[in-house]
Design an enzyme around this catalytic site. Structure first.
Site, PDB file in Angstrom:
ATOM      1  N   GLU A 366       1.615  -1.406   4.133  1.00 26.86           N
ATOM      2  CA  GLU A 366       2.130  -1.653   2.692  1.00 26.86           C
ATOM      3  C   GLU A 366       3.088  -0.744   1.987  1.00 26.86           C
ATOM      4  OE1 GLU A 366      -0.305  -5.156   0.151  1.00 26.86           O
ATOM      5  OE2 GLU A 366      -1.242  -2.770   0.399  1.00 26.86           O
TER       6      GLU A 366
HETATM    7  C1  TNX Z   1      -4.063  -5.682   1.171  1.00 24.12           C
HETATM    8  S1  TNX Z   1      -4.976  -5.214   4.180  1.00 24.12           S
HETATM    9  C2  TNX Z   1      -4.425  -4.505   1.479  1.00 24.12           C
HETATM   10  C3  TNX Z   1      -4.936  -3.646   0.729  1.00 24.12           C
HETATM   11  C4  TNX Z   1      -5.945  -4.870  -0.683  1.00 24.12           C
HETATM   12  C5  TNX Z   1      -5.879  -6.258  -0.092  1.00 24.12           C
HETATM   13  C6  TNX Z   1      -6.584  -7.357  -0.953  1.00 24.12           C
HETATM   14  C7  TNX Z   1      -4.245  -4.092   3.755  1.00 24.12           C
HETATM   15  C8  TNX Z   1      -3.569  -3.110   4.872  1.00 24.12           C
HETATM   16  N1  TNX Z   1      -3.678  -3.796   2.512  1.00 24.12           N
HETATM   17  O1  TNX Z   1      -4.946  -2.772  -0.212  1.00 24.12           O
HETATM   18  O2  TNX Z   1      -6.952  -4.083  -1.223  1.00 24.12           O
HETATM   19  O3  TNX Z   1      -4.680  -6.959   0.815  1.00 24.12           O
HETATM   20  O4  TNX Z   1      -7.028  -8.409  -0.252  1.00 24.12           O
END
Ligand code: TNX
Length: 553
Positions: A366
């Protein structure tokens, strides 16, 4: 602000975050998109098996009993309810009675299996006595077909467990525990069975986010014990994120002094000393579980920036700790390689000295940044130089890394085909099946639904098919803790779904069926009770009567 998608969503996020800059303050906004749709996802409509359940539960026999005659003749004998269902199991007529004592005969090279068995017997009030009539034998053998983790378990006139390794025998002992009742009784009856078993996948994991909301060492120990009962073998700890830094790094003490003191709003702060983590590593190892640390880089680092402002690009002081829910706003200053890379190296050196795991997770989720791919390549190479193998979240597939770098898939629809072509091993955590911060049912309070608006009910999770992923090494369920702030809530999100996940990763497709799982898992309820698990009152398992306060955060 999050755009909630339809049935199997991607995480389209417009993240906006306010961070204080000196006396004033500034806003940063970043638009991220977890992209592309190419992998087919089976979208099961939610099923309701309630009506069938109780009828089915009364038909108690092992899911893979091979002979109908044997199955019929053991009708009155104790049943073998095993989760995960074994590769093969033959039931024979009759039963083996165990009384107040057994004789133990254990290979000296299997200390962990021995301890686990002794604890289980002690818990049932079964004494160990050389003069006892019945023998339990734990034996190391050289049967190559069993692999590293496989085992044989034969209940005949005595009980014989064999495997190539201590870990294999540990799994055999866990199966024996499941054949026995959960509570002490006057006498015990074991079904006569012959089990040959080995895992389908080498990676059978749980990812726990201890960064958004802290989980105590005691809770992690309990979770390790419970994971071992279901033959899970990887505990991935998400140790750092915007809301908290949980691992002591001696060279950078402020990471925990400042970064360990914050948490998501409503969550728990805290951090682990290196001694505590080493203790946990050993505790897990003795139960056949490897702890895999994750230091999430180069994004998800607000806690680090708040601790050491020089890691940020802006010329600011007192970057504040963060307790919100947004993601994708913080990043190490990749334009200052002389600051960032020594920091990453020093942190990794200390992390690797604590965790012997071959695989080390360096995050990579992200974040949009022109130097992102370069960072991931450098971080993965650093891990490689240190003699370990990096894991990165799926987005890291854009980086130029060695093909042995593991990719953790989390968006169902992420286009991973090219990375598979390159040979990258995959850890499967597609969110619409394995993000168990999503509800046990649609609309469960304090759960996310950005990936799947109906949540991730047990039947949905169980319907996952790992077979199409050619390079998969296994499956990992993920519990993020933005909305999970107590041990009770964590238990509720984990169980029974984690047991279903364990079965998908261990058992061959030909032995799996949701009906069989419901029978076997339903019958293990007393074991979950004995382990003190505050599981979700799952109606598909006939557990709807269970008391729970766990819907609360
Ligand atoms: C996505 S999965 C994220 C997390 C969040 C989650 C909440 C991922 C690699 N990143 O930072 O906590 O969604 O569902």
């Amino acid at each position: 602000m999050e755009a909630v998608s339809d049935t199997t969503g991607t995480r389209d996020v417009l993240r906006e975050h306010r961070s204080k800059a000196g006396a004033g303050g500034h806003f940063r906004a970043l638009q991220g998109k977890c992209t592309s749709l190419s992998f087919p996802v089976r979208c099961m409509t939610s099923m309701n098996f309630k009506a069938l359940l109780f009828g089915l539960l009364t038909v108690a026999s092992i899911g893979c009993s091979e002979s109908p005659a044997a199955a019929a003749s053991v009708a009155s004998a104790p049943a073998a309810h095993l989760v995960p269902v074994p590769q093969s199991a033959k039931t024979h007529p009759g039963e083996l009675g165990l009384s107040a004592a057994v004789k133990l005969d254990v290979d000296a090279a299997a200390p962990n299996a021995r301890r686990t068995l002794e604890e289980a017997l002690a818990g049932l009030g079964i004494a160990i006595d050389d003069a006892a009539a019945t023998r339990i034998r734990l034996q190391l053998t050289d049967d190559a077909a069993l692999g590293e983790e496989g085992y044989r378990l034969v209940v005949a006139d005595d009980v014989q467990l064999s495997a190539r390794t201590d870990v294999g025998l540990l799994h055999a002992v866990q199966s024996l525990r499941q054949l026995l009742p959960a509570q002490a009784q006057q006498a015990y009856r074991l079904p006569r069975v012959e089990i040959v078993d080995a895992p389908a996948y080498r990676w059978r994991g749980l990812s726990l986010d201890v960064a958004r909301s802290f989980l105590s060492v005691e809770y992690l120990e309990k979770t390790i014990d419970r994971m071992a009962f279901f033959k899970l073998n990887r505990l991935h700890l998400h140790l750092t994120d915007d809301q908290g830094w949980r691992i002591e790094i001696k060279r950078y003490p402020k990471l925990v002094e400042i970064g360990g003191a914050s948490a998501v709003e409503g969550g728990r702060s805290g951090w682990y000393t290196q001694e505590q983590l080493k203790h946990l590593v050993a505790y897990a190892q003795a139960r056949g579980i490897t702890i895999v640390p994750e230091i999430d880089l180069p994004g998800h680092v607000q806690a680090a920036l708040a601790s050491y402002n020089e890691l940020a690009c802006d010329d600011v002081e007192n970057l504040s700790p963060y307790s919100g829910l947004e993601v994708g706003f913080s990043v190490l200053c990749l334009d200052k390689p002389d600051v960032v890379y020594p920091f990453v190296r020093h942190v990794l050196e200390e992390v690797l000295a604590i965790f012997p795991s071959q695989e080390i997770h360096v995050g990579g989720d992200e974040i949009k940044h022109p130097l992102y791919a370069d960072f991931v390549a450098r971080a993965a190479a650093m891990v490689d130089e240190m003699g370990r193998t990096a894991i990165v979240w799926e987005e890291g597939s854009v980086a130029d890394t060695k093909p042995d770098v593991l990719l953790q898939l989390w968006n169902d629809s992420y286009d991973i085909a090219a990375a598979v072509e390159k040979g990258h091993p995959l850890i499967l955590s597609p969110c619409s099946y394995f993000y168990i911060d999503h509800g046990n049912y649609a609309g469960q309070p304090q759960t996310y639904d950005w990936c799947r608006k109906e949540g991730v009910p047990l039947a949905r999770l169980y319907s996952f098919d790992p077979a199409p992923f050619r390079t998969a090494v296994g499956i990992e369920a993920a519990l993020w803790t933005e909305l999970v702030h107590t041990d009770e809530a964590a238990d509720n999100r984990l169980w029974p779904r984690l047991a279903a996940s364990a079965e998908l990763a261990w058992s061959p497709a030909g032995q799996r069926s949701y009906e069989g799982f419901r029978q076997r898992m339903g019958a293990l309820r007393t074991h979950l009770d004995a382990m003190g698990i505050r599981y979700h009152p799952e109606p598909d398992l006939g557990w709807a009567d269970a008391e729970t306060e766990a819907a609360a955060p």
